[in-house]
Design a protein around this motif. Structure first.
Motif, PDB file in Angstrom:
ATOM      1  N   TRP A 102       0.819  -1.269  -0.001  1.00  0.00           N
ATOM      2  CA  TRP A 102      -0.132   0.009  -0.091  1.00  0.00           C
ATOM      3  C   TRP A 102       0.856   1.351   0.051  1.00  0.00           C
ATOM      4  O   TRP A 102       0.250   2.247  -0.281  1.00  0.00           O
ATOM      5  N   ALA A 103       2.107   1.243   0.316  1.00  0.00           N
ATOM      6  CA  ALA A 103       2.936   2.291   0.412  1.00  0.00           C
ATOM      7  C   ALA A 103       3.818   2.588  -0.734  1.00  0.00           C
ATOM      8  O   ALA A 103       4.976   3.262  -0.518  1.00  0.00           O
ATOM      9  N   TRP A 104       3.378   2.026  -1.965  1.00  0.00           N
ATOM     10  CA  TRP A 104       4.446   2.205  -3.202  1.00  0.00           C
ATOM     11  C   TRP A 104       4.574   3.743  -3.502  1.00  0.00           C
ATOM     12  O   TRP A 104       5.428   4.101  -4.065  1.00  0.00           O
ATOM     13  N   GLY A 105       3.500   4.479  -3.263  1.00  0.00           N
ATOM     14  CA  GLY A 105       3.861   6.050  -3.360  1.00  0.00           C
ATOM     15  C   GLY A 105       4.799   6.734  -2.507  1.00  0.00           C
ATOM     16  O   GLY A 105       5.505   7.426  -3.422  1.00  0.00           O
ATOM     17  N   TRP A 106       5.082   6.207  -1.269  1.00  0.00           N
ATOM     18  CA  TRP A 106       6.157   6.529  -0.748  1.00  0.00           C
ATOM     19  C   TRP A 106       7.516   6.099  -1.073  1.00  0.00           C
ATOM     20  O   TRP A 106       8.450   6.759  -1.189  1.00  0.00           O
ATOM     21  N   ASP A 107       7.462   4.910  -1.569  1.00  0.00           N
ATOM     22  CA  ASP A 107       8.552   4.517  -2.221  1.00  0.00           C
ATOM     23  C   ASP A 107       8.939   5.300  -3.536  1.00  0.00           C
ATOM     24  O   ASP A 107      10.314   5.410  -3.783  1.00  0.00           O
ATOM     25  N   LEU A 108       8.058   5.745  -4.142  1.00  0.00           N
ATOM     26  CA  LEU A 108       8.264   6.891  -5.104  1.00  0.00           C
ATOM     27  C   LEU A 108       8.857   7.998  -4.724  1.00  0.00           C
ATOM     28  O   LEU A 108       9.667   8.471  -5.199  1.00  0.00           O
ATOM     29  N   VAL A 109       8.353   8.418  -3.740  1.00  0.00           N
ATOM     30  CA  VAL A 109       8.676   9.742  -3.159  1.00  0.00           C
ATOM     31  C   VAL A 109      10.265   9.725  -2.655  1.00  0.00           C
ATOM     32  O   VAL A 109      11.179  10.552  -2.924  1.00  0.00           O
ATOM     33  N   VAL A 110      10.671   8.649  -2.186  1.00  0.00           N
ATOM     34  CA  VAL A 110      11.811   8.066  -1.493  1.00  0.00           C
ATOM     35  C   VAL A 110      12.995   7.982  -2.656  1.00  0.00           C
ATOM     36  O   VAL A 110      14.012   8.750  -2.891  1.00  0.00           O
ATOM     37  N   PHE A 111      12.501   7.737  -3.798  1.00  0.00           N
ATOM     38  CA  PHE A 111      13.198   7.432  -4.947  1.00  0.00           C
ATOM     39  C   PHE A 111      13.532   8.780  -5.567  1.00  0.00           C
ATOM     40  O   PHE A 111      14.444   8.934  -6.121  1.00  0.00           O
ATOM     41  N   ILE A 112      12.563   9.807  -5.591  1.00  0.00           N
ATOM     42  CA  ILE A 112      12.575  11.004  -6.144  1.00  0.00           C
ATOM     43  C   ILE A 112      13.598  11.750  -5.360  1.00  0.00           C
ATOM     44  O   ILE A 112      14.373  12.510  -5.906  1.00  0.00           O
ATOM     45  N   LEU A 113      13.800  11.677  -4.118  1.00  0.00           N
ATOM     46  CA  LEU A 113      14.656  12.287  -3.148  1.00  0.00           C
ATOM     47  C   LEU A 113      15.918  11.907  -3.371  1.00  0.00           C
ATOM     48  O   LEU A 113      17.015  12.725  -3.581  1.00  0.00           O
TER      49      LEU A 113
ATOM     50  N   TYR B  37       7.551  -2.846  -7.517  1.00  0.00           N
ATOM     51  CA  TYR B  37       7.154  -3.949  -6.969  1.00  0.00           C
ATOM     52  C   TYR B  37       6.002  -3.858  -5.992  1.00  0.00           C
ATOM     53  O   TYR B  37       4.696  -4.370  -6.343  1.00  0.00           O
ATOM     54  N   GLY B  38       5.919  -2.625  -5.745  1.00  0.00           N
ATOM     55  CA  GLY B  38       4.788  -2.343  -4.780  1.00  0.00           C
ATOM     56  C   GLY B  38       3.571  -1.856  -5.691  1.00  0.00           C
ATOM     57  O   GLY B  38       2.336  -2.137  -5.434  1.00  0.00           O
ATOM     58  N   MET B  39       3.801  -1.387  -6.749  1.00  0.00           N
ATOM     59  CA  MET B  39       2.841  -1.090  -7.737  1.00  0.00           C
ATOM     60  C   MET B  39       1.970  -2.315  -8.452  1.00  0.00           C
ATOM     61  O   MET B  39       1.036  -2.462  -8.333  1.00  0.00           O
ATOM     62  N   ILE B  40       2.938  -3.168  -8.553  1.00  0.00           N
ATOM     63  CA  ILE B  40       2.675  -4.599  -9.304  1.00  0.00           C
ATOM     64  C   ILE B  40       1.846  -5.083  -8.047  1.00  0.00           C
ATOM     65  O   ILE B  40       0.545  -5.749  -8.512  1.00  0.00           O
ATOM     66  N   MET B  41       2.131  -5.191  -6.969  1.00  0.00           N
ATOM     67  CA  MET B  41       1.434  -5.930  -5.724  1.00  0.00           C
ATOM     68  C   MET B  41       0.048  -5.294  -5.621  1.00  0.00           C
ATOM     69  O   MET B  41      -0.889  -5.862  -5.335  1.00  0.00           O
ATOM     70  N   PHE B  42      -0.059  -4.061  -5.753  1.00  0.00           N
ATOM     71  CA  PHE B  42      -1.224  -3.254  -5.440  1.00  0.00           C
ATOM     72  C   PHE B  42      -2.109  -3.178  -6.540  1.00  0.00           C
ATOM     73  O   PHE B  42      -3.444  -3.578  -6.390  1.00  0.00           O
TER      74      PHE B  42
END
Length: 165
Positions: free
Chosen positions: A87-98, A144-149
């Protein structure tokens, strides 16, 4: 619209969070994210500490690097639980951008810099590549999170909400 969900549907006998073996790759990725985030903190905090001891101005770029490292380390620990990670793949994207910004910032400063035997520049060139590794690890977990979601969440139909898709 079930974009390929029939291909990826799980059997009714499996649990919603999957087997231990299916969680292992995520745990390995999160562990690597934690280790490399701690490495980023250590590499950049050295210069902040040296500037503080010398009573000199510490550049905000290094403060940003340490802050991103802390965010990455804490996030990797909190998101190690696979159900939360889905459910937190969006946060993974934020940290990726950082980490992408961090890599771009210090990459521009140090990738083409000639070290000429100066240890600080060698360390910072190595730190840039650690930033790249972090960026890629966070991208992998976001995908991975997006695929799972989108494929394994067991959602309901769009119009009535009664049928499991």
């Amino acid at each position: 619209m079930a974009f390929g969900r029939a291909k990826f549907s799980r059997s009714s006998s499996s649990s919603s969070s999957g087997s231990l073996l299916s969680k292992l790759p995520l745990w390995v990725l999160r562990f690597l994210q934690f280790v490399f985030a701690i490495t980023v903190i250590g590499l950049y905090a050295q210069d902040l500490r040296a500037a503080s001891k010398a009573g000199k101005y510490s550049d905000n770029k290094w403060g940003y690097a340490v802050a991103v490292g802390v965010i990455g380390a804490v996030s990797s620990l909190l998101l190690a639980w696979p159900k939360l990670s889905m459910w937190a793949w969006g946060w993974d994207l934020v940290v990726f951008i950082l980490f992408t910004a961090l890599f771009g910032l210090f990459g521009k400063m140090y990738i083409n810099e000639r070290d000429e035997g100066i240890n600080g520049i060698k360390r910072m060139k190595n730190a840039v590549w650690i930033d790249l590794i972090n960026m890629l690890l966070w991208f992998i977990t976001a995908v991975y999170g997006m695929i799972m979601f989108f494929f394994f969440r067991g959602s309901k139909s769009l119009h009535t909400g009664r049928a499991t898709v």
